[in-house]
Design a protein around this motif. Structure first.
Motif, PDB file in Angstrom:
ATOM      1  N   VAL A 105      -7.865  -3.511 -12.462  1.00  0.00           N
ATOM      2  CA  VAL A 105      -7.096  -4.270 -11.472  1.00  0.00           C
ATOM      3  C   VAL A 105      -6.220  -3.336 -10.652  1.00  0.00           C
ATOM      4  O   VAL A 105      -6.175  -3.412  -9.419  1.00  0.00           O
ATOM      5  CB  VAL A 105      -6.230  -5.330 -12.180  1.00  0.00           C
ATOM      6  N   GLN A 106      -5.520  -2.435 -11.332  1.00  0.00           N
ATOM      7  CA  GLN A 106      -4.611  -1.519 -10.644  1.00  0.00           C
ATOM      8  C   GLN A 106      -5.363  -0.567  -9.725  1.00  0.00           C
ATOM      9  O   GLN A 106      -4.962  -0.362  -8.571  1.00  0.00           O
ATOM     10  CB  GLN A 106      -3.805  -0.746 -11.686  1.00  0.00           C
ATOM     11  N   TYR A 107      -6.437   0.022 -10.202  1.00  0.00           N
ATOM     12  CA  TYR A 107      -7.199   0.959  -9.380  1.00  0.00           C
ATOM     13  C   TYR A 107      -7.885   0.248  -8.221  1.00  0.00           C
ATOM     14  O   TYR A 107      -7.975   0.792  -7.109  1.00  0.00           O
ATOM     15  CB  TYR A 107      -8.248   1.678 -10.228  1.00  0.00           C
ATOM     16  N   SER A 108      -8.370  -0.970  -8.462  1.00  0.00           N
ATOM     17  CA  SER A 108      -9.030  -1.705  -7.381  1.00  0.00           C
ATOM     18  C   SER A 108      -8.041  -2.016  -6.265  1.00  0.00           C
ATOM     19  O   SER A 108      -8.388  -1.966  -5.076  1.00  0.00           O
ATOM     20  CB  SER A 108      -9.654  -2.994  -7.920  1.00  0.00           C
ATOM     21  N   SER A 109      -6.802  -2.335  -6.622  1.00  0.00           N
ATOM     22  CA  SER A 109      -5.773  -2.551  -5.605  1.00  0.00           C
ATOM     23  C   SER A 109      -5.568  -1.291  -4.774  1.00  0.00           C
ATOM     24  O   SER A 109      -5.455  -1.349  -3.545  1.00  0.00           O
ATOM     25  CB  SER A 109      -4.453  -2.957  -6.262  1.00  0.00           C
ATOM     26  N   LEU A 110      -5.529  -0.144  -5.445  1.00  0.00           N
ATOM     27  CA  LEU A 110      -5.321   1.120  -4.731  1.00  0.00           C
ATOM     28  C   LEU A 110      -6.528   1.489  -3.875  1.00  0.00           C
ATOM     29  O   LEU A 110      -6.380   2.056  -2.792  1.00  0.00           O
ATOM     30  CB  LEU A 110      -5.018   2.236  -5.735  1.00  0.00           C
ATOM     31  N   ILE A 111      -7.723   1.151  -4.343  1.00  0.00           N
ATOM     32  CA  ILE A 111      -8.925   1.401  -3.541  1.00  0.00           C
ATOM     33  C   ILE A 111      -8.886   0.573  -2.265  1.00  0.00           C
ATOM     34  O   ILE A 111      -9.132   1.082  -1.158  1.00  0.00           O
ATOM     35  CB  ILE A 111     -10.193   1.069  -4.361  1.00  0.00           C
ATOM     36  N   LEU A 112      -8.564  -0.703  -2.395  1.00  0.00           N
ATOM     37  CA  LEU A 112      -8.562  -1.592  -1.240  1.00  0.00           C
ATOM     38  C   LEU A 112      -7.492  -1.219  -0.221  1.00  0.00           C
ATOM     39  O   LEU A 112      -7.652  -1.469   0.970  1.00  0.00           O
ATOM     40  CB  LEU A 112      -8.373  -3.037  -1.696  1.00  0.00           C
ATOM     41  N   THR A 113      -6.388  -0.628  -0.684  1.00  0.00           N
ATOM     42  CA  THR A 113      -5.312  -0.248   0.240  1.00  0.00           C
ATOM     43  C   THR A 113      -5.379   1.228   0.623  1.00  0.00           C
ATOM     44  O   THR A 113      -4.423   1.770   1.176  1.00  0.00           O
ATOM     45  CB  THR A 113      -3.935  -0.578  -0.374  1.00  0.00           C
ATOM     46  N   GLY A 114      -6.506   1.875   0.321  1.00  0.00           N
ATOM     47  CA  GLY A 114      -6.736   3.243   0.785  1.00  0.00           C
ATOM     48  C   GLY A 114      -5.963   4.318   0.062  1.00  0.00           C
ATOM     49  O   GLY A 114      -5.781   5.420   0.592  1.00  0.00           O
ATOM     50  N   CYS A 152      -2.632  -6.086  -4.876  1.00  0.00           N
ATOM     51  CA  CYS A 152      -3.379  -7.088  -4.109  1.00  0.00           C
ATOM     52  C   CYS A 152      -4.512  -7.705  -4.915  1.00  0.00           C
ATOM     53  O   CYS A 152      -4.959  -8.814  -4.628  1.00  0.00           O
ATOM     54  CB  CYS A 152      -3.904  -6.495  -2.804  1.00  0.00           C
ATOM     55  N   VAL A 153      -4.992  -6.993  -5.928  1.00  0.00           N
ATOM     56  CA  VAL A 153      -5.938  -7.573  -6.878  1.00  0.00           C
ATOM     57  C   VAL A 153      -5.146  -8.030  -8.091  1.00  0.00           C
ATOM     58  O   VAL A 153      -4.379  -7.249  -8.657  1.00  0.00           O
ATOM     59  CB  VAL A 153      -7.017  -6.555  -7.296  1.00  0.00           C
ATOM     60  N   ARG A 154      -5.331  -9.255  -8.467  1.00  0.00           N
ATOM     61  CA  ARG A 154      -4.555  -9.802  -9.574  1.00  0.00           C
ATOM     62  C   ARG A 154      -5.375  -9.829 -10.866  1.00  0.00           C
ATOM     63  O   ARG A 154      -6.592  -9.943 -10.840  1.00  0.00           O
ATOM     64  CB  ARG A 154      -4.091 -11.219  -9.240  1.00  0.00           C
ATOM     65  N   ASN A 155      -4.649  -9.748 -11.973  1.00  0.00           N
ATOM     66  CA  ASN A 155      -5.320  -9.870 -13.252  1.00  0.00           C
ATOM     67  C   ASN A 155      -5.971 -11.245 -13.368  1.00  0.00           C
ATOM     68  O   ASN A 155      -5.341 -12.255 -13.060  1.00  0.00           O
ATOM     69  CB  ASN A 155      -4.318  -9.703 -14.391  1.00  0.00           C
ATOM     70  N   PRO A 156      -7.232 -11.303 -13.789  1.00  0.00           N
ATOM     71  CA  PRO A 156      -7.860 -12.601 -14.002  1.00  0.00           C
ATOM     72  C   PRO A 156      -7.046 -13.447 -14.982  1.00  0.00           C
ATOM     73  O   PRO A 156      -6.412 -12.913 -15.902  1.00  0.00           O
ATOM     74  CB  PRO A 156      -9.226 -12.233 -14.591  1.00  0.00           C
ATOM     75  N   THR A 215     -19.522  -3.024  -5.959  1.00  0.00           N
ATOM     76  CA  THR A 215     -19.932  -1.825  -5.228  1.00  0.00           C
ATOM     77  C   THR A 215     -18.816  -1.274  -4.341  1.00  0.00           C
ATOM     78  O   THR A 215     -18.956  -0.188  -3.776  1.00  0.00           O
ATOM     79  CB  THR A 215     -21.154  -2.130  -4.334  1.00  0.00           C
ATOM     80  N   ASN A 216     -17.724  -2.016  -4.231  1.00  0.00           N
ATOM     81  CA  ASN A 216     -16.624  -1.600  -3.362  1.00  0.00           C
ATOM     82  C   ASN A 216     -15.388  -1.183  -4.152  1.00  0.00           C
ATOM     83  O   ASN A 216     -14.719  -0.215  -3.798  1.00  0.00           O
ATOM     84  CB  ASN A 216     -16.268  -2.730  -2.404  1.00  0.00           C
ATOM     85  N   CYS A 217     -15.051  -1.931  -5.222  1.00  0.00           N
ATOM     86  CA  CYS A 217     -13.911  -1.588  -6.078  1.00  0.00           C
ATOM     87  C   CYS A 217     -14.445  -1.333  -7.486  1.00  0.00           C
ATOM     88  O   CYS A 217     -15.622  -1.006  -7.653  1.00  0.00           O
ATOM     89  CB  CYS A 217     -12.857  -2.690  -6.045  1.00  0.00           C
ATOM     90  N   VAL A 218     -13.612  -1.457  -8.518  1.00  0.00           N
ATOM     91  CA  VAL A 218     -14.091  -1.215  -9.881  1.00  0.00           C
ATOM     92  C   VAL A 218     -13.933  -2.443 -10.777  1.00  0.00           C
ATOM     93  O   VAL A 218     -13.989  -2.335 -11.999  1.00  0.00           O
ATOM     94  CB  VAL A 218     -13.396   0.010 -10.526  1.00  0.00           C
ATOM     95  N   MET A 219     -13.733  -3.614 -10.188  1.00  0.00           N
ATOM     96  CA  MET A 219     -13.744  -4.837 -10.980  1.00  0.00           C
ATOM     97  C   MET A 219     -15.178  -5.119 -11.427  1.00  0.00           C
ATOM     98  O   MET A 219     -16.132  -4.868 -10.685  1.00  0.00           O
ATOM     99  CB  MET A 219     -13.183  -6.004 -10.177  1.00  0.00           C
ATOM    100  N   ASP A 220     -15.301  -5.638 -12.649  1.00  0.00           N
ATOM    101  CA  ASP A 220     -16.638  -5.848 -13.198  1.00  0.00           C
ATOM    102  C   ASP A 220     -16.687  -7.158 -13.979  1.00  0.00           C
ATOM    103  O   ASP A 220     -15.752  -7.958 -13.929  1.00  0.00           O
ATOM    104  CB  ASP A 220     -17.050  -4.665 -14.072  1.00  0.00           C
ATOM    105  N   THR A 221     -17.772  -7.347 -14.709  1.00  0.00           N
ATOM    106  CA  THR A 221     -17.976  -8.615 -15.406  1.00  0.00           C
ATOM    107  C   THR A 221     -17.138  -8.760 -16.668  1.00  0.00           C
ATOM    108  O   THR A 221     -17.288  -9.744 -17.399  1.00  0.00           O
ATOM    109  CB  THR A 221     -19.465  -8.807 -15.735  1.00  0.00           C
ATOM    110  N   ALA A 252     -11.455   6.525  -9.306  1.00  0.00           N
ATOM    111  CA  ALA A 252     -11.187   5.438 -10.248  1.00  0.00           C
ATOM    112  C   ALA A 252     -12.236   5.409 -11.354  1.00  0.00           C
ATOM    113  O   ALA A 252     -11.909   5.272 -12.541  1.00  0.00           O
ATOM    114  CB  ALA A 252     -11.148   4.098  -9.513  1.00  0.00           C
ATOM    115  N   MET A 253     -13.493   5.538 -10.983  1.00  0.00           N
ATOM    116  CA  MET A 253     -14.582   5.525 -11.970  1.00  0.00           C
ATOM    117  C   MET A 253     -14.418   6.676 -12.961  1.00  0.00           C
ATOM    118  O   MET A 253     -14.617   6.510 -14.176  1.00  0.00           O
ATOM    119  CB  MET A 253     -15.921   5.621 -11.259  1.00  0.00           C
ATOM    120  N   ALA A 254     -14.024   7.838 -12.468  1.00  0.00           N
ATOM    121  CA  ALA A 254     -13.848   9.001 -13.344  1.00  0.00           C
ATOM    122  C   ALA A 254     -12.702   8.764 -14.329  1.00  0.00           C
ATOM    123  O   ALA A 254     -12.809   9.095 -15.517  1.00  0.00           O
ATOM    124  CB  ALA A 254     -13.586  10.249 -12.504  1.00  0.00           C
TER     125      ALA A 254
END
Length: 377
Positions: free
Chosen positions: A290-299, A182-186, A8-14, A306-308
């Motif tokens: 991973v890349q977009y979630s890093s950018l989301i977390l760092t503003g 800051c978010v790393r590839n699993p 609900t905060n970034c775009v990482m998923d299952t 990102a979702m779009a």
């Protein structure tokens, strides 16, 4: 199979099978950033003062030498902006080191050239034996694993470390950073690139020629031997300095004529094909998450943006057949053979010999000592 869920905060998923969510639907990547990275990351005047202290040590170590440090250069945004800052703001004298693995895009070549010429620097290029690189990459295709980029990435790292060791260069500047990474590839997406047991096992099973000149570097060589016995230090200046993609790209474009890429890591023709098409369509792994979630977390990006962007594929469906033709021809195989590898049964790093335990133990030690942050599981 677990039901689909997205943070609900970034775009990482299952698609990250090990992802964990709290009661608010926030994933462990986000919690790791908040708890491990954010309290220890100071991209402000305090961080700049800390880096200036390191700069003095780098300059002292380089007295009497043609260079005071070495820096790997891919032509990507991170390494390009780091080179700009190192020279123009901190007056360092880096040897710009490029490893040609056979897949450079014309844009990457141009971006390296305009930076080097604009800053009046020397460029040293090491060319990897193509027949060995080709054979090693094909071995990974035949192995059926996701981490096809390891032969290229490992060669880049190993060549740089061995050159620094041979030439007694004590400081390596690295463009790695929290701001965009800051978010790393699993681990299941991109496995450890210096697991020598895995590299040797895959090539032993599927390779067709000896890797006589291909450069290898075990994690013990560059994490232990170089650091603690040879005194070689890897410094990541972008973790101490204000750094955003938009500002860095603007500065580089206006100052040198540097041109941006459609996506991170697209300075390599192989990596562009691999990350944009192969991983998402064969394994369901989209590294943009991973890349977009890093950018989301760092503003630097909104979750809505990102979702779009994720609604469209990272590759161009109209030109993907041409990409298949190019990659297959470069590897010396037919398009049908390449498509066969795309359809073959899925494998993971766990299907081959590995030293996962050693990497996880070392990662925990580094995290405990504060050497490294945001270590994913």
């Amino acid at each position: 199979m677990r039901p689909y869920q997205i943070c609900t905060n970034c775009v990482m998923d299952t698609s990250d099978s090990k992802i964990e969510f709290d009661e608010h639907g926030v994933c462990d990547h986000c919690r790791g950033f908040k708890g491990d990275v954010l309290p220890n990351w100071h991209p402000n005047d305090d961080g700049k003062a800390m880096f200036r202290a390191q700069v003095e040590k780098i300059k002292e170590a380089g007295k009497g030498h043609a260079f005071d440090c070495i820096m790997g250069m891919s032509g990507g945004l991170d390494s390009s902006y780091l080179l700009h800052l190192a020279v123009s703001e901190f007056n360092l004298r880096p040897l710009v080191f490029h490893v040609d693995g056979g897949w450079n895009t014309d844009l990457a070549v141009n971006n390296i050239q305009v930076l080097v010429e604009g800053l009046g620097l020397d460029l040293y290029t090491e060319v990897i034996n193509w027949e060995e690189m080709r054979d090693f990459q094909l071995a990974f295709f035949k192995a059926g694993v996701p981490h096809l980029d390891i032969p290229q990435d490992h060669a880049f790292i190993a060549t740089l470390y061995h050159f620094a060791n041979k030439n007694n260069i004590k400081y390596i500047l690295n463009g790695g950073n929290y701001a965009t990474e800051c978010v790393r590839n699993p681990k299941e997406w991109l496995y450890y690139g210096t697991d020598m047991a895995q590299l040797r096992d895959i090539h032993r099973r599927f390779g067709t020629r000896p890797l006589g000149t291909y450069p290898f570097s075990s994690v013990l060589f560059h994490k232990v031997y170089l650091r603690y016995l040879r005194g070689v230090r890897v410094v990541k200046p972008l973790n101490y300095l204000p750094y955003t993609k938009e500002h860095a790209s603007k500065v580089l474009s206006e100052t040198y004529g540097w041109r941006p890429y459609p996506q991170k890591h697209f300075e390599s023709r192989f990596t562009r094909f691999y990350e944009a098409y192969w991983l998402p369509t064969r394994f369901g792994y989209d590294t943009r998450r991973v890349q977009y979630s890093s950018l989301i977390l760092t503003g630097q990006m909104t979750r809505a943006d990102a979702m779009a962007r994720l609604e469209k594929p990272a590759y161009d469906p109209e030109t993907i057949d041409e990409e298949f033709e190019y990659i297959a021809t470069k590897l010396g195989i037919t398009v049908d053979e390449l498509r066969h590898y795309h359809q073959m049964p899925l494998k993971t790093y766990e299907d081959y010999a590995n030293q996962q335990w050693m990497f996880e133990a070392g990662a925990q030690v580094m995290k405990t000592l504060g050497i490294e942050r945001a270590i994913k599981r």
